[in-house]
Design a protein around this motif. Structure first.
Motif, mmCIF file in Angstrom:
data_model
loop_
_atom_site.group_PDB
_atom_site.id
_atom_site.type_symbol
_atom_site.label_atom_id
_atom_site.label_comp_id
_atom_site.label_asym_id
_atom_site.label_seq_id
_atom_site.Cartn_x
_atom_site.Cartn_y
_atom_site.Cartn_z
ATOM 1 N N PHE A 5 24.022 110.791 -47.191
ATOM 2 C CA PHE A 5 24.361 109.921 -48.316
ATOM 3 C C PHE A 5 25.563 110.470 -49.078
ATOM 4 O O PHE A 5 26.512 109.731 -49.382
ATOM 5 C CB PHE A 5 23.160 109.771 -49.251
ATOM 6 N N GLY A 6 25.531 111.756 -49.419
ATOM 7 C CA GLY A 6 26.639 112.368 -50.159
ATOM 8 C C GLY A 6 27.957 112.284 -49.413
ATOM 9 O O GLY A 6 28.965 111.815 -49.970
ATOM 10 N N PRO A 7 28.011 112.733 -48.124
ATOM 11 C CA PRO A 7 29.255 112.590 -47.370
ATOM 12 C C PRO A 7 29.734 111.152 -47.267
ATOM 13 O O PRO A 7 30.938 110.879 -47.321
ATOM 14 C CB PRO A 7 28.879 113.149 -45.987
ATOM 15 N N GLU A 124 24.167 121.412 -49.739
ATOM 16 C CA GLU A 124 23.150 120.926 -50.669
ATOM 17 C C GLU A 124 22.537 119.621 -50.159
ATOM 18 O O GLU A 124 21.315 119.428 -50.187
ATOM 19 C CB GLU A 124 23.775 120.713 -52.046
ATOM 20 N N SER A 125 23.378 118.735 -49.658
ATOM 21 C CA SER A 125 22.887 117.463 -49.120
ATOM 22 C C SER A 125 21.985 117.688 -47.913
ATOM 23 O O SER A 125 20.932 117.062 -47.767
ATOM 24 C CB SER A 125 24.064 116.562 -48.726
ATOM 25 N N GLY A 126 22.400 118.614 -47.025
ATOM 26 C CA GLY A 126 21.641 118.853 -45.814
ATOM 27 C C GLY A 126 20.334 119.576 -46.031
ATOM 28 O O GLY A 126 19.341 119.315 -45.332
ATOM 29 N N GLY A 129 18.553 117.372 -49.758
ATOM 30 C CA GLY A 129 18.579 115.916 -49.882
ATOM 31 C C GLY A 129 19.105 115.432 -51.220
ATOM 32 O O GLY A 129 19.100 114.236 -51.498
ATOM 33 N N THR A 130 19.564 116.353 -52.061
ATOM 34 C CA THR A 130 20.191 115.981 -53.332
ATOM 35 C C THR A 130 21.713 116.046 -53.155
ATOM 36 O O THR A 130 22.223 116.822 -52.360
ATOM 37 C CB THR A 130 19.759 116.909 -54.469
ATOM 38 N N HIS A 131 22.411 115.244 -53.918
ATOM 39 C CA HIS A 131 23.840 115.069 -53.650
ATOM 40 C C HIS A 131 24.694 115.204 -54.908
ATOM 41 O O HIS A 131 25.795 114.656 -54.960
ATOM 42 C CB HIS A 131 24.066 113.691 -53.026
ATOM 43 N N SER A 132 24.196 115.921 -55.902
ATOM 44 C CA SER A 132 24.904 115.982 -57.183
ATOM 45 C C SER A 132 26.308 116.560 -57.037
ATOM 46 O O SER A 132 27.260 116.069 -57.659
ATOM 47 C CB SER A 132 24.093 116.790 -58.199
ATOM 48 N N THR A 133 26.457 117.612 -56.222
ATOM 49 C CA THR A 133 27.767 118.242 -56.064
ATOM 50 C C THR A 133 28.756 117.291 -55.389
ATOM 51 O O THR A 133 29.891 117.127 -55.844
ATOM 52 C CB THR A 133 27.650 119.533 -55.241
ATOM 53 N N GLY A 168 29.670 115.550 -43.138
ATOM 54 C CA GLY A 168 28.445 115.262 -42.386
ATOM 55 C C GLY A 168 28.105 116.385 -41.433
ATOM 56 O O GLY A 168 26.930 116.761 -41.286
ATOM 57 N N LEU A 169 29.121 116.963 -40.780
ATOM 58 C CA LEU A 169 28.893 118.094 -39.879
ATOM 59 C C LEU A 169 28.384 119.307 -40.651
ATOM 60 O O LEU A 169 27.464 120.004 -40.201
ATOM 61 C CB LEU A 169 30.192 118.443 -39.148
ATOM 62 N N MET A 170 28.968 119.543 -41.833
ATOM 63 C CA MET A 170 28.505 120.656 -42.665
ATOM 64 C C MET A 170 27.037 120.463 -43.077
ATOM 65 O O MET A 170 26.257 121.411 -43.102
ATOM 66 C CB MET A 170 29.376 120.778 -43.914
ATOM 67 N N ALA A 171 26.669 119.225 -43.380
ATOM 68 C CA ALA A 171 25.282 118.934 -43.758
ATOM 69 C C ALA A 171 24.335 119.207 -42.596
ATOM 70 O O ALA A 171 23.230 119.733 -42.783
ATOM 71 C CB ALA A 171 25.155 117.476 -44.216
ATOM 72 N N LEU A 172 24.760 118.865 -41.386
ATOM 73 C CA LEU A 172 23.929 119.123 -40.211
ATOM 74 C C LEU A 172 23.778 120.616 -39.932
ATOM 75 O O LEU A 172 22.740 121.074 -39.461
ATOM 76 C CB LEU A 172 24.533 118.430 -38.987
ATOM 77 N N MET A 173 24.825 121.371 -40.234
ATOM 78 C CA MET A 173 24.813 122.822 -39.979
ATOM 79 C C MET A 173 24.140 123.610 -41.094
ATOM 80 O O MET A 173 24.029 124.838 -41.001
ATOM 81 C CB MET A 173 26.252 123.322 -39.795
#
Length: 229
Positions: A5-7, A124-126, A129-133, A168-173
């Motif tokens: 969601f964040g990305p 943080e997103s990954g 599940g929060t996306h404030s940053t 998105g890749l960073m969130a997955l990693m």
């Protein structure tokens, strides 16, 4: 999935701002556009210097940037992203336009993707599940993208796709990298990334012609160096 969601918000914000800014470009006199781009360059340098002051271990920063540049030059990342930008230019640029899509795409991609907020926010997103940053970053990036697009055209909007893929890749990693992101590591990543952002600003002002993309691997090397210190 919620971790994207964040990305997605960040990337869509850049795309929308890029489209609006490129439309507004037609209403902005060339002289004003040149001044806006220089102001954007000055603001970018200020952002870079502000973040660079967070570093506490100068040798880690120097070693990271030096080794990262060697890696980047060996892989010739600058050439590869410019090839992508050139392909986008051939694919999307109208025949009657003299605006460089590649320049807008490359410069905006570097400005938005280089920096600790992109990495830490995606983590943080990954993880949580929060996306404030990333949501806060999205506001900043949207304003920057609009200003850049008003002078550099639609190429800025296309960089939003790269932003989504990168974050998105960073969130997955996140599950693999997050345990290594101590406060010291984050500070050194911020410092290295911010110095690179200063280079982006200098390039925007046409003061330098640094192959910025070839320095980007240096952002991640503080993770490695801090493991042994």
């Amino acid at each position: 999935m919620s971790l994207f969601f964040g990305p997605a918000v960040n990337g869509i914000g850049v795309i929308a701002a890029g489209i609006l800014g490129s439309t507004a470009k037609k209403l902005i006199p060339e002289r004003m556009g040149e001044t806006l781009l220089k102001v954007m360059g000055l603001a970018t340098i200020y952002i870079g210097f502000s973040g660079a002051l967070k570093g506490e271990h100068i040798m880690i920063t120097l070693a990271s940037l030096a080794l990262g540049t060697v890696i980047g030059e060996f892989l010739d990342l600058e050439k590869r992203i410019n090839q992508l930008g050139d392909w986008l230019q051939r694919r999307f640029q109208p025949k009657d336009s003299n605006v460089s899509i590649a320049e807008g795409f490359v410069n905006c991609s570097l400005l938005i993707c280089v920096g600790a907020m992109a990495i830490v926010g995606a983590m943080e997103s990954g993880l949580t599940g929060t996306h404030s940053t990333l949501l806060a970053k999205s506001f900043i990036d949207t304003v920057a993208a609009f200003i850049m697009a008003s002078t550099m055209g639609i190429g800025v909007a296309l960089s939003g796709v790269l932003v989504m893929l990168y974050e998105g890749l960073m969130a997955l990693m996140a599950q693999f990298i997050a345990p290594l992101l101590t406060e010291i590591v984050i500070n050194e990543i911020t410092c290295a990334g911010s110095i690179i952002i200063v280079g982006v600003g200098l390039n925007l002002l046409k003061v330098t012609n640094i192959r910025i993309m070839n320095t980007v691997p240096g952002i991640f090397l503080p993770i490695l160096f801090c493991m042994f210190l």
